[in-house]
Design a protein around this motif. Sequence first.
Motif, PDB file in Angstrom:
ATOM      1  N   HIS A   8      83.904  38.853  21.292  1.00  0.00           N
ATOM      2  CA  HIS A   8      83.477  37.458  21.196  1.00  0.00           C
ATOM      3  C   HIS A   8      82.357  37.261  22.206  1.00  0.00           C
ATOM      4  CE1 HIS A   8      83.418  33.137  22.246  1.00  0.00           C
ATOM      5  NE2 HIS A   8      83.344  33.079  20.934  1.00  0.00           N
ATOM      6  N   ARG A  10      79.357  34.139  23.590  1.00  0.00           N
ATOM      7  CA  ARG A  10      78.719  32.822  23.524  1.00  0.00           C
ATOM      8  C   ARG A  10      77.220  32.913  23.797  1.00  0.00           C
ATOM      9  NH1 ARG A  10      82.336  28.835  23.120  1.00  0.00           N
ATOM     10  NH2 ARG A  10      84.393  29.149  23.979  1.00  0.00           N
ATOM     11  N   GLU A  15      78.291  40.423  22.723  1.00  0.00           N
ATOM     12  CA  GLU A  15      77.910  40.954  21.413  1.00  0.00           C
ATOM     13  C   GLU A  15      77.008  42.176  21.571  1.00  0.00           C
ATOM     14  OE1 GLU A  15      76.081  39.635  17.100  1.00  0.00           O
ATOM     15  OE2 GLU A  15      75.900  38.253  18.783  1.00  0.00           O
ATOM     16  N   ALA A  33      84.003  40.627  14.934  1.00  0.00           N
ATOM     17  CA  ALA A  33      84.087  39.429  15.764  1.00  0.00           C
ATOM     18  C   ALA A  33      85.537  38.966  15.832  1.00  0.00           C
ATOM     19  CB  ALA A  33      83.197  38.327  15.196  1.00  0.00           C
ATOM     20  N   ALA A  34      85.941  38.469  16.987  1.00  0.00           N
ATOM     21  CA  ALA A  34      87.332  38.083  17.218  1.00  0.00           C
ATOM     22  C   ALA A  34      87.840  37.092  16.173  1.00  0.00           C
ATOM     23  CB  ALA A  34      87.491  37.502  18.622  1.00  0.00           C
ATOM     24  N   ASP A  35      87.004  36.160  15.762  1.00  0.00           N
ATOM     25  CA  ASP A  35      87.469  35.152  14.804  1.00  0.00           C
ATOM     26  C   ASP A  35      87.652  35.705  13.387  1.00  0.00           C
ATOM     27  OD1 ASP A  35      84.777  35.386  14.117  1.00  0.00           O
ATOM     28  OD2 ASP A  35      84.363  33.242  14.230  1.00  0.00           O
ATOM     29  N   CYS A  52      84.583  40.813  25.724  1.00  0.00           N
ATOM     30  CA  CYS A  52      84.430  39.355  25.741  1.00  0.00           C
ATOM     31  C   CYS A  52      83.913  38.882  27.091  1.00  0.00           C
ATOM     32  CB  CYS A  52      85.746  38.661  25.404  1.00  0.00           C
ATOM     33  SG  CYS A  52      87.007  38.732  26.688  1.00  0.00           S
ATOM     34  N   ALA A  62      88.189  32.232  22.142  1.00  0.00           N
ATOM     35  CA  ALA A  62      88.192  32.886  20.832  1.00  0.00           C
ATOM     36  C   ALA A  62      88.932  34.218  20.875  1.00  0.00           C
ATOM     37  CB  ALA A  62      86.764  33.081  20.331  1.00  0.00           C
ATOM     38  N   MET A  63      88.824  34.943  21.981  1.00  0.00           N
ATOM     39  CA  MET A  63      89.565  36.202  22.121  1.00  0.00           C
ATOM     40  C   MET A  63      91.053  35.899  22.246  1.00  0.00           C
ATOM     41  SD  MET A  63      89.258  39.521  22.107  1.00  0.00           S
ATOM     42  CE  MET A  63      87.641  40.058  22.605  1.00  0.00           C
TER      43      MET A  63
END
Length: 158
Positions: A8, A10, A15, A33-35, A52, A62-63
């Motif tokens: 994850h 921001r 990333e 991606a975690a989501d 993350c 999100a993680m």
Amino acid sequence: MSLLIIWHSRTGASEQMAQAAMQGCRAGDQCVAADAVTSEQILEAGGYLFVCPENLGSMTGAMKEMFDRTYYDALGRIEGRPYSTIIAAGSDGEGALRQIDRIATGWRLRRVAEAKIVNFHAQTAEQIWALKTVDREVLSDCEAIGAGLSEGVALGVF
């Protein structure tokens, strides 16, 4: 068995580091991606790399949500599998690392590579929210982490 890189980000740092780790991986490994991670992906993977940022002294929400969604489906079914972590930090990253390690302990995973914490020294709101560019040397280290985990999982070394 394959390696599953779960990330994850921001501001781009995590990333970039996850993608660099994936560059070192073998065919069949995944970077998700975690989501978007599913319990099935957790169960099918032979090992894990969690990547993350640390937010407010904790792993990113999100993680944490990914662990919340998948934890009980995997509990009792993935013991002994290898894992490692890469944390993007503004100051120290230790809070996020401790949280992930506690969850990994519950799953009875085995840490097989030292955690990598990358400190971006972001202390103001502007620095924290700014898009990050990760140094080539750090990305190279991440690629090596991915390669080592991928190869170890594929060979059954871990």
